[in-house]
Design a protein around this motif. Structure first.
Motif, PDB file in Angstrom:
ATOM      1  N   MET A   1       0.843  -1.195   0.000  1.00  0.00           N
ATOM      2  CA  MET A   1       0.000   0.000   0.000  1.00  0.00           C
ATOM      3  C   MET A   1       0.882   1.250   0.000  1.00  0.00           C
ATOM      4  O   MET A   1       1.871   1.310   0.733  1.00  0.00           O
ATOM      5  N   ASP A   2       0.527   2.232  -0.825  1.00  0.00           N
ATOM      6  CA  ASP A   2       1.267   3.487  -0.891  1.00  0.00           C
ATOM      7  C   ASP A   2       0.739   4.437   0.172  1.00  0.00           C
ATOM      8  O   ASP A   2      -0.418   4.854   0.124  1.00  0.00           O
ATOM      9  N   PHE A   3       1.574   4.776   1.158  1.00  0.00           N
ATOM     10  CA  PHE A   3       1.157   5.646   2.248  1.00  0.00           C
ATOM     11  C   PHE A   3       1.491   7.116   1.979  1.00  0.00           C
ATOM     12  O   PHE A   3       1.340   7.960   2.852  1.00  0.00           O
ATOM     13  N   ASN A   4       1.946   7.412   0.777  1.00  0.00           N
ATOM     14  CA  ASN A   4       2.234   8.797   0.421  1.00  0.00           C
ATOM     15  C   ASN A   4       0.964   9.482  -0.058  1.00  0.00           C
ATOM     16  O   ASN A   4       0.189   8.909  -0.838  1.00  0.00           O
ATOM     17  N   PHE A   5       0.757  10.716   0.393  1.00  0.00           N
ATOM     18  CA  PHE A   5      -0.427  11.455  -0.021  1.00  0.00           C
ATOM     19  C   PHE A   5      -0.212  12.075  -1.394  1.00  0.00           C
ATOM     20  O   PHE A   5       0.917  12.390  -1.799  1.00  0.00           O
ATOM     21  N   LYS A   6      -1.302  12.256  -2.128  1.00  0.00           N
ATOM     22  CA  LYS A   6      -1.235  12.867  -3.443  1.00  0.00           C
ATOM     23  C   LYS A   6      -0.940  14.364  -3.313  1.00  0.00           C
ATOM     24  O   LYS A   6      -1.144  14.970  -2.268  1.00  0.00           O
ATOM     25  N   GLU A   7      -0.503  14.931  -4.423  1.00  0.00           N
ATOM     26  CA  GLU A   7      -0.180  16.349  -4.432  1.00  0.00           C
ATOM     27  C   GLU A   7      -1.392  17.198  -4.083  1.00  0.00           C
ATOM     28  O   GLU A   7      -1.291  18.193  -3.360  1.00  0.00           O
ATOM     29  N   GLU A   8      -2.571  16.802  -4.609  1.00  0.00           N
ATOM     30  CA  GLU A   8      -3.789  17.568  -4.329  1.00  0.00           C
ATOM     31  C   GLU A   8      -4.142  17.511  -2.845  1.00  0.00           C
ATOM     32  O   GLU A   8      -4.587  18.511  -2.262  1.00  0.00           O
ATOM     33  N   GLN A   9      -3.968  16.337  -2.231  1.00  0.00           N
ATOM     34  CA  GLN A   9      -4.264  16.201  -0.807  1.00  0.00           C
ATOM     35  C   GLN A   9      -3.341  17.073   0.026  1.00  0.00           C
ATOM     36  O   GLN A   9      -3.780  17.752   0.969  1.00  0.00           O
ATOM     37  N   LEU A  10      -2.074  17.069  -0.312  1.00  0.00           N
ATOM     38  CA  LEU A  10      -1.108  17.889   0.420  1.00  0.00           C
ATOM     39  C   LEU A  10      -1.389  19.367   0.225  1.00  0.00           C
ATOM     40  O   LEU A  10      -1.175  20.176   1.142  1.00  0.00           O
ATOM     41  N   ALA A  11      -1.894  19.742  -0.957  1.00  0.00           N
ATOM     42  CA  ALA A  11      -2.231  21.150  -1.209  1.00  0.00           C
ATOM     43  C   ALA A  11      -3.384  21.595  -0.325  1.00  0.00           C
ATOM     44  O   ALA A  11      -3.381  22.712   0.222  1.00  0.00           O
ATOM     45  N   PHE A  12      -4.411  20.746  -0.170  1.00  0.00           N
ATOM     46  CA  PHE A  12      -5.517  21.051   0.730  1.00  0.00           C
ATOM     47  C   PHE A  12      -5.005  21.236   2.157  1.00  0.00           C
ATOM     48  O   PHE A  12      -5.358  22.198   2.844  1.00  0.00           O
ATOM     49  N   ALA A  13      -4.163  20.310   2.592  1.00  0.00           N
ATOM     50  CA  ALA A  13      -3.639  20.375   3.954  1.00  0.00           C
ATOM     51  C   ALA A  13      -2.804  21.625   4.164  1.00  0.00           C
ATOM     52  O   ALA A  13      -2.919  22.301   5.200  1.00  0.00           O
ATOM     53  N   ASP A  14      -1.979  21.964   3.186  1.00  0.00           N
ATOM     54  CA  ASP A  14      -1.125  23.148   3.319  1.00  0.00           C
ATOM     55  C   ASP A  14      -1.951  24.420   3.368  1.00  0.00           C
ATOM     56  O   ASP A  14      -1.647  25.338   4.152  1.00  0.00           O
ATOM     57  N   ALA A  15      -2.999  24.491   2.553  1.00  0.00           N
ATOM     58  CA  ALA A  15      -3.856  25.684   2.558  1.00  0.00           C
ATOM     59  C   ALA A  15      -4.532  25.859   3.909  1.00  0.00           C
ATOM     60  O   ALA A  15      -4.618  26.982   4.449  1.00  0.00           O
ATOM     61  N   LEU A  16      -5.014  24.754   4.464  1.00  0.00           N
ATOM     62  CA  LEU A  16      -5.645  24.817   5.779  1.00  0.00           C
ATOM     63  C   LEU A  16      -4.657  25.213   6.860  1.00  0.00           C
ATOM     64  O   LEU A  16      -4.952  26.043   7.731  1.00  0.00           O
ATOM     65  N   LYS A  17      -3.462  24.627   6.811  1.00  0.00           N
ATOM     66  CA  LYS A  17      -2.449  24.917   7.821  1.00  0.00           C
ATOM     67  C   LYS A  17      -2.065  26.400   7.806  1.00  0.00           C
ATOM     68  O   LYS A  17      -1.936  27.024   8.860  1.00  0.00           O
ATOM     69  N   ARG A  18      -1.929  26.962   6.614  1.00  0.00           N
ATOM     70  CA  ARG A  18      -1.559  28.376   6.511  1.00  0.00           C
ATOM     71  C   ARG A  18      -2.666  29.278   7.039  1.00  0.00           C
ATOM     72  O   ARG A  18      -2.403  30.281   7.701  1.00  0.00           O
ATOM     73  N   TRP A  19      -3.921  28.902   6.763  1.00  0.00           N
ATOM     74  CA  TRP A  19      -5.045  29.704   7.274  1.00  0.00           C
ATOM     75  C   TRP A  19      -5.120  29.631   8.800  1.00  0.00           C
ATOM     76  O   TRP A  19      -5.302  30.661   9.472  1.00  0.00           O
ATOM     77  N   VAL A  20      -4.999  28.426   9.351  1.00  0.00           N
ATOM     78  CA  VAL A  20      -5.056  28.268  10.805  1.00  0.00           C
ATOM     79  C   VAL A  20      -3.943  29.079  11.471  1.00  0.00           C
ATOM     80  O   VAL A  20      -4.172  29.794  12.455  1.00  0.00           O
ATOM     81  N   THR A  21      -2.743  28.985  10.927  1.00  0.00           N
ATOM     82  CA  THR A  21      -1.610  29.699  11.501  1.00  0.00           C
ATOM     83  C   THR A  21      -1.812  31.214  11.452  1.00  0.00           C
ATOM     84  O   THR A  21      -1.492  31.929  12.413  1.00  0.00           O
ATOM     85  N   LYS A  22      -2.351  31.705  10.353  1.00  0.00           N
ATOM     86  CA  LYS A  22      -2.477  33.150  10.143  1.00  0.00           C
ATOM     87  C   LYS A  22      -3.706  33.747  10.824  1.00  0.00           C
ATOM     88  O   LYS A  22      -3.633  34.808  11.460  1.00  0.00           O
ATOM     89  N   ASP A  23      -4.856  33.078  10.677  1.00  0.00           N
ATOM     90  CA  ASP A  23      -6.128  33.701  11.079  1.00  0.00           C
ATOM     91  C   ASP A  23      -6.882  32.978  12.192  1.00  0.00           C
ATOM     92  O   ASP A  23      -7.902  33.490  12.659  1.00  0.00           O
ATOM     93  N   TYR A  24      -6.436  31.788  12.592  1.00  0.00           N
ATOM     94  CA  TYR A  24      -7.189  31.028  13.600  1.00  0.00           C
ATOM     95  C   TYR A  24      -6.294  30.762  14.811  1.00  0.00           C
ATOM     96  O   TYR A  24      -6.105  29.628  15.239  1.00  0.00           O
ATOM     97  N   SER A  25      -5.762  31.847  15.340  1.00  0.00           N
ATOM     98  CA  SER A  25      -4.856  31.755  16.476  1.00  0.00           C
ATOM     99  C   SER A  25      -5.598  31.329  17.738  1.00  0.00           C
ATOM    100  O   SER A  25      -6.839  31.261  17.764  1.00  0.00           O
ATOM    101  N   PHE A  26      -4.843  31.079  18.786  1.00  0.00           N
ATOM    102  CA  PHE A  26      -5.416  30.693  20.069  1.00  0.00           C
ATOM    103  C   PHE A  26      -6.387  31.756  20.584  1.00  0.00           C
ATOM    104  O   PHE A  26      -7.506  31.449  21.013  1.00  0.00           O
TER     105      PHE A  26
END
Length: 381
Positions: A1-26
């Motif tokens: 089984m390939d446990f590597n995520f697709k480029e599109e999946q990683l793009a979704f995750a990166d977009a969310l991570k950047r938003w949380v870091t920038k605009d969804y602080s503690f």
């Protein structure tokens, strides 16, 4: 089984991570949690713009037809950021509509962010038994009348429409005879009591008093909703495993950072071997939970319902064990600070505790796993 995520999946995750870091602080999250609604319209709009609401919706209804594995990377980042928006409730509702069939216009509204959903499946006496339904749906002149009460409906007060399980025939605990309905929250006879939960999210108790519904409100065929309910809850449990994974990663990283900066006896406490061993044990639990969360997401696409049940319950059990260990160790390693509201780790611990209790705790899923075909052989328990 390939446990590597697709480029599109990683793009979704990166977009969310950047938003949380920038605009969804503690601090931003704290203000949202203590607001009257407990959610943020601005945050929801951002999730829509990022494509998160369209991700699980079929392409025919304007979505991306994302799988549970696609959703894993999204839920992982939402868990890491402790996002309190009604995303899980909405995508579970969308999954119920997809599985049950019909209502494509509602899925279209979900995809563009115009509609939030909530799943009203549980009642005060049912605990984790989805078939224990006292709410009734009575056929009347080509329509239905709903009476009953649903308890602890995640984001029930924030939803525009509710997916409501009701008994149209059979005894109270029969799997047969259960029907599923779409009930707009503004329908006459629907009374919603909203409250904040331990982890800062919102839930509601909802009472249905002679609620009149047209025949078109029925999802699928009357009396045959059991498979849809079970599939939807398994889907939600798999997503919770992914969310727990993100929260555990965050609390592990926060604990590691604390051990590097907190000094005692003239040295960082992370240099003490006993604490290093505890961090190593936390990491092992985290990695085992990661493997099970991925496996559960993969098996959600399986056409074998027994395999899906077995894998999801195994994952929810193992992730439940891991989140208890990781959360409790993190609190202890933080010392007294670990239980204060001023420390993010305390809020991650609260969310992890609630994930364990949502859609079946460890005991429930262990028993469910044992009950699946193939567990017992040659007559041995």
């Amino acid at each position: 089984m390939d446990f590597n995520f697709k480029e599109e999946q990683l793009a979704f995750a990166d977009a969310l991570k950047r938003w949380v870091t920038k605009d969804y602080s503690f601090d931003a999250r704290r203000k949202i949690v203590h607001s009257p609604s407990g959610v943020s319209d601005a945050a929801w709009t951002t999730l829509v713009e990022l494509g998160m609401t369209a991700l699980p919706v079929p392409e025919e209804q304007g979505g991306f037809n994302g799988s549970a594995l696609d959703m894993l990377v999204v839920m992982q980042e939402l868990g890491r950021g402790l996002v309190v928006e009604p995303y899980l409730a909405t995508v579970m509702g969308a999954e119920a509509l997809k599985t049950g069939g019909g209502h494509p216009q509602l899925l279209e509204q979900v995809a563009v962010g115009e509609l939030k959903l909530a799943c009203a499946f549980t009642e005060k006496q049912s605990r984790y038994d989805l078939a224990d339904i006292a709410t009734t749906a009575t056929a009347q002149d080509g329509a239905y009348v709903i009476n009953g009460t649903k308890s602890i409906v995640l984001h029930g007060a924030q939803a525009g429409s509710l997916l409501v399980s009701a008994r149209s025939s059979g005894a109270q605990r029969d799997a047969a005879g259960i029907s599923l309905f779409v009930v707009p929250s503004s329908t006459a006879g629907v009374a919603i009591t909203d409250f904040r939960t331990l982890d800062g999210l919102r839930a509601a108790n909802i009472t249905f008093t002679n609620v009149q519904l047209p025949a078109a409100a029925l999802v699928g065929t009357e009396g045959t909703a059991w498979d849809t309910l079970e599939h939807t809850v398994d889907y939600g449990a798999a997503l919770l495993c992914a969310e727990a994974l993100g929260a555990m990663e965050a609390i592990f990283a926060a604990t590691l950072d604390y051990l590097k900066t907190r000094t005692q006896f003239g040295a960082p406490i992370g240099k003490f071997q006993a604490l290093q061993h505890r961090m190593a044990d936390m990491y092992i639990h985290l990695e085992q939970a990661r493997s099970m969360a991925i496996l559960a997401a993969v098996k959600m696409a399986s056409g074998d319902a027994a395999e899906r049940r077995r894998t999801v319950s195994a994952a929810k059990f193992r992730v439940g064990q891991a989140l208890k260990f990781v959360g409790q160790q993190a609190v202890q390693l933080h010392g007294g600070m670990g239980v204060t509201n001023e420390v993010m780790a305390a809020h991650h611990f609260k969310r992890l505790t609630m994930i364990e209790l949502t859609l079946g705790d460890c005991d429930h899923h262990l028993q469910r796993f044992i009950a699946q075909p193939g567990f017992a052989t040659d007559g041995e328990p």
